[in-house]
Design a protein around this motif. Structure first.
Motif, PDB file in Angstrom:
ATOM      1  N   VAL A   1      -3.679   3.715  -0.773  1.00 34.61           N
ATOM      2  CA  VAL A   1      -3.631   3.297  -2.165  1.00 34.61           C
ATOM      3  C   VAL A   1      -3.108   2.107  -2.168  1.00 34.61           C
ATOM      4  CG1 VAL A   1      -3.293   3.742  -4.307  1.00 34.61           C
ATOM      5  CG2 VAL A   1      -3.816   5.628  -3.020  1.00 34.61           C
ATOM      6  N   PRO A   2      -4.013   0.792  -2.104  1.00 32.12           N
ATOM      7  CA  PRO A   2      -3.378  -0.565  -2.229  1.00 32.12           C
ATOM      8  C   PRO A   2      -3.102  -0.821  -3.743  1.00 32.12           C
ATOM      9  CG  PRO A   2      -5.590  -0.681  -1.560  1.00 32.12           C
ATOM     10  CD  PRO A   2      -5.416   1.047  -2.050  1.00 32.12           C
TER      11      PRO A   2
ATOM     12  N   THR B   1     -15.390   1.771   2.294  1.00 27.13           N
ATOM     13  CA  THR B   1     -16.766   2.040   2.953  1.00 27.13           C
ATOM     14  C   THR B   1     -16.348   2.025   4.517  1.00 27.13           C
ATOM     15  OG1 THR B   1     -17.132  -0.359   2.976  1.00 27.13           O
ATOM     16  CG2 THR B   1     -18.220   1.106   1.463  1.00 27.13           C
ATOM     17  N   VAL B   2     -14.854   1.653   4.876  1.00 28.15           N
ATOM     18  CA  VAL B   2     -14.566   1.552   6.193  1.00 28.15           C
ATOM     19  C   VAL B   2     -13.783   2.844   6.460  1.00 28.15           C
ATOM     20  CG1 VAL B   2     -13.336   0.153   7.993  1.00 28.15           C
ATOM     21  CG2 VAL B   2     -14.514  -0.944   6.300  1.00 28.15           C
TER      22      VAL B   2
ATOM     23  N   VAL C   1       0.705  -1.192   0.129  1.00 27.47           N
ATOM     24  CA  VAL C   1       0.020   0.096   0.112  1.00 27.47           C
ATOM     25  C   VAL C   1       0.903   1.268  -0.152  1.00 27.47           C
ATOM     26  CG1 VAL C   1      -2.045  -1.010   1.027  1.00 27.47           C
ATOM     27  CG2 VAL C   1      -0.139  -0.173   2.500  1.00 27.47           C
ATOM     28  N   THR C   2       0.329   2.198  -0.778  1.00 29.28           N
ATOM     29  CA  THR C   2       1.175   3.713  -0.646  1.00 29.28           C
ATOM     30  C   THR C   2       0.438   4.732   0.105  1.00 29.28           C
ATOM     31  OG1 THR C   2       1.807   3.248  -2.799  1.00 29.28           O
ATOM     32  CG2 THR C   2       1.953   5.430  -2.035  1.00 29.28           C
TER      33      THR C   2
ATOM     34  N   ALA D   1      -9.746  -0.431  -4.220  1.00 27.56           N
ATOM     35  CA  ALA D   1     -10.044   1.031  -3.981  1.00 27.56           C
ATOM     36  C   ALA D   1      -9.377   1.804  -3.162  1.00 27.56           C
ATOM     37  CB  ALA D   1     -11.684   0.748  -3.404  1.00 27.56           C
ATOM     38  N   THR D   2      -9.241   3.122  -3.271  1.00 30.46           N
ATOM     39  CA  THR D   2      -8.424   3.961  -2.494  1.00 30.46           C
ATOM     40  C   THR D   2      -9.387   4.388  -1.317  1.00 30.46           C
ATOM     41  OG1 THR D   2      -7.638   4.733  -4.295  1.00 30.46           O
ATOM     42  CG2 THR D   2      -7.336   6.332  -2.329  1.00 30.46           C
TER      43      THR D   2
END
Length: 182
Positions: free
Chosen positions: A37-38, A68-69, A3-4, A44-45
């Motif tokens: 950002v995965p 959504t989390v 992830v970034t 999804a970001t």
């Protein structure tokens, strides 16, 4: 996966992995958009708006890579004594009961009754100590970890859910990202 972290649309630090803490970032006071950002085409970001107040320290915990989390925001305690070490704990294991953190021999409770989405922080003498995490009121360890603290250092213990539903303990030495002039 990798992830970034992006702040206001710009990548910060090096890509990391899930269950890994990034270095702390220094942000000017004001409103900022923080994004996780995965890697992957379908990923999804996850974003959150962060209002930074000058002189305060915060931890943003992205508890999921699902958009959504919402991430959990913690206002961190900071150390006022450079002869001590700062020890913080973040309870992010949503399926766990309240958690107590004690010394390895169980004789001293360091943190009590940590429920999901809460944190605690204390200044301690710089020592190496084994910590055990137990369900509140229970004596049997759900997880163990060791922390080697030095004078003036800051350390975070993250209580995370593992894939098999058990408690995972991750320790990070808190560092501030290196300024690159960008």
């Amino acid at each position: 996966g990798k992830v970034t972290v992006k702040t206001d649309g710009k990548a910060r630090g090096t890509p990391g992995a899930t269950h890994q803490a990034s270095d702390y970032m220094v942000l000017p006071a004001g409103s900022h958009q923080i994004a996780l950002v995965p890697e992957g085409k379908k990923a999804a970001t996850v974003t959150t708006q962060l209002d930074v107040v000058r002189g305060r320290a915060m931890t943003v915990a992205f508890v999921s890579t699902q958009a959504t989390v919402n991430p959990i925001l913690f206002e961190d305690k900071t150390s006022s004594n450079k002869l001590k070490a700062m020890l913080s704990v973040y309870q992010l294991a949503s399926k766990q009961d309240a958690i107590d953190i004690s010394t390895g021999d169980g004789a001293t409770k360091v943190f009590s009754g940590l429920t999901y989405g809460t944190s605690g922080g204390i200044q301690v003498n710089p020592i190496t100590v084994e910590l055990i995490a137990t369900k509140s009121g229970d004596k049997s360890p759900a997880s163990k970890t060791s922390v080697a603290m030095t004078q003036g250092g800051a350390y975070s213990v993250f209580l995370l859910p593992s894939k098999d539903g058990k408690l995972l303990t991750n320790v990070a030495v808190n560092k501030i990202e290196r300024y690159t002039g960008k």
